[in-house]
Write an enzyme that holds these catalytic residues in place. Structure first.
Site, PDB file in Angstrom:
ATOM      1  N   HIS A 292      32.852  42.594  32.362  1.00 48.50           N
ATOM      2  CA  HIS A 292      34.225  41.839  32.216  1.00 48.50           C
ATOM      3  C   HIS A 292      33.952  40.829  31.185  1.00 48.50           C
ATOM      4  O   HIS A 292      35.070  40.796  30.488  1.00 48.50           O
ATOM      5  CB  HIS A 292      34.230  40.851  33.579  1.00 48.50           C
ATOM      6  CG  HIS A 292      34.405  41.758  34.962  1.00 48.50           C
ATOM      7  ND1 HIS A 292      33.599  41.550  36.135  1.00 48.50           N
ATOM      8  CD2 HIS A 292      35.233  42.764  35.235  1.00 48.50           C
ATOM      9  CE1 HIS A 292      34.192  42.286  36.938  1.00 48.50           C
ATOM     10  NE2 HIS A 292      35.214  43.091  36.530  1.00 48.50           N
TER      11      HIS A 292
ATOM     12  N   LYS B  36      41.558  42.161  51.223  1.00 51.00           N
ATOM     13  CA  LYS B  36      39.988  42.351  50.960  1.00 51.00           C
ATOM     14  C   LYS B  36      39.351  41.216  51.432  1.00 51.00           C
ATOM     15  O   LYS B  36      39.965  40.110  51.488  1.00 51.00           O
ATOM     16  CB  LYS B  36      39.809  42.549  49.305  1.00 51.00           C
ATOM     17  CG  LYS B  36      40.272  43.652  48.674  1.00 51.00           C
ATOM     18  CD  LYS B  36      39.715  43.958  47.063  1.00 51.00           C
ATOM     19  CE  LYS B  36      40.071  45.183  46.958  1.00 51.00           C
ATOM     20  NZ  LYS B  36      39.883  45.361  45.380  1.00 51.00           N
TER      21      LYS B  36
ATOM     22  N   ARG C  81      36.131  51.653  33.287  1.00 48.58           N
ATOM     23  CA  ARG C  81      34.717  52.276  33.270  1.00 48.58           C
ATOM     24  C   ARG C  81      35.186  53.949  32.869  1.00 48.58           C
ATOM     25  O   ARG C  81      36.299  54.388  33.406  1.00 48.58           O
ATOM     26  CB  ARG C  81      34.026  52.426  34.474  1.00 48.58           C
ATOM     27  CG  ARG C  81      33.657  50.854  34.717  1.00 48.58           C
ATOM     28  CD  ARG C  81      33.124  50.803  36.011  1.00 48.58           C
ATOM     29  NE  ARG C  81      33.648  51.217  37.230  1.00 48.58           N
ATOM     30  CZ  ARG C  81      34.519  50.267  37.776  1.00 48.58           C
ATOM     31  NH1 ARG C  81      34.636  48.872  37.377  1.00 48.58           N
ATOM     32  NH2 ARG C  81      35.291  50.568  38.768  1.00 48.58           N
TER      33      ARG C  81
ATOM     34  N   SER D  84      32.061  45.082  39.844  1.00 52.60           N
ATOM     35  CA  SER D  84      31.583  44.123  40.930  1.00 52.60           C
ATOM     36  C   SER D  84      31.319  44.855  42.086  1.00 52.60           C
ATOM     37  O   SER D  84      30.292  44.157  43.019  1.00 52.60           O
ATOM     38  CB  SER D  84      32.743  43.399  41.196  1.00 52.60           C
ATOM     39  OG  SER D  84      33.321  42.648  40.297  1.00 52.60           O
TER      40      SER D  84
END
Length: 173
Positions: free
Chosen positions: A22, A46, A95, A133
């Site tokens: 990040h 979440k 990614r 993460s």
């Protein structure tokens, strides 16, 4: 809505926790734009490791040498947040392979919602391109500090360790 500024970009995400990947994207994006706003998304569905204020503090500390970076929380659609910030560009860290399909779908939806906002995909440099993460949360319980430091800044490693101890203590008590 006033005209959107092409020299302002927004990098939205959960950043829970913020990784070296990040930060690599933040550093590079901050060189491309006059102002980079890092948006910390609040997702009520979440259960984050760090609350919004903690994530903002971790990113603020990690970006202290980047004077044109600002950190703000947001709720709702990222594309709406980008427009609220007066930005024309949304940065998306991706990614290789794993994120492309989902990010392309989201980009097309965002283009329908806000055709005046462009999405810029950025991949973290080399050995950081695969870091997420989620990966950090998965390996943190079994990785050493030295191993975690390959993916996180020292202050984030420390924060992850502290949070893990707090969670163990609260679940044991």
């Amino acid at each position: 809505m006033s005209e959107l500024n092409p020299r302002v970009a927004v990098y939205p995400g959960s950043f829970d926790p913020v990784t070296l990947g990040h930060l690599n994207v933040m550093e590079r994006a901050s060189r491309l734009f006059d102002r980079l706003i890092v948006g910390i998304g609040v997702n009520i569905h979440k259960n984050p490791m760090f609350d919004t204020e903690e994530r903002m503090g971790l990113i603020r500390r990690a970006t202290k040498d980047l004077p044109n970076v600002e950190i703000r929380p947001f709720r709702g659609l990222a594309v709406n947040f980008v427009r609220e910030c007066g930005a024309r560009v949304m940065i998306r860290g991706v990614r290789p392979i794993t994120d492309i399909a989902a990010e392309l779908t989201m980009m097309m939806a965002n283009r329908r919602l806000a055709p005046d906002v462009e999405t810029l995909f950025m991949i973290a440099d080399g050995e950081l391109a695969h870091v997420s993460s989620s990966l950090i949360k998965e390996i943190a319980p079994v990785a050493s500090d030295a191993e975690l430091s390959r993916f996180l800044t020292p202050h984030v490693v420390e924060a992850v360790r502290t949070k893990m101890v707090q969670r163990r203590e609260s679940s044991a008590g």
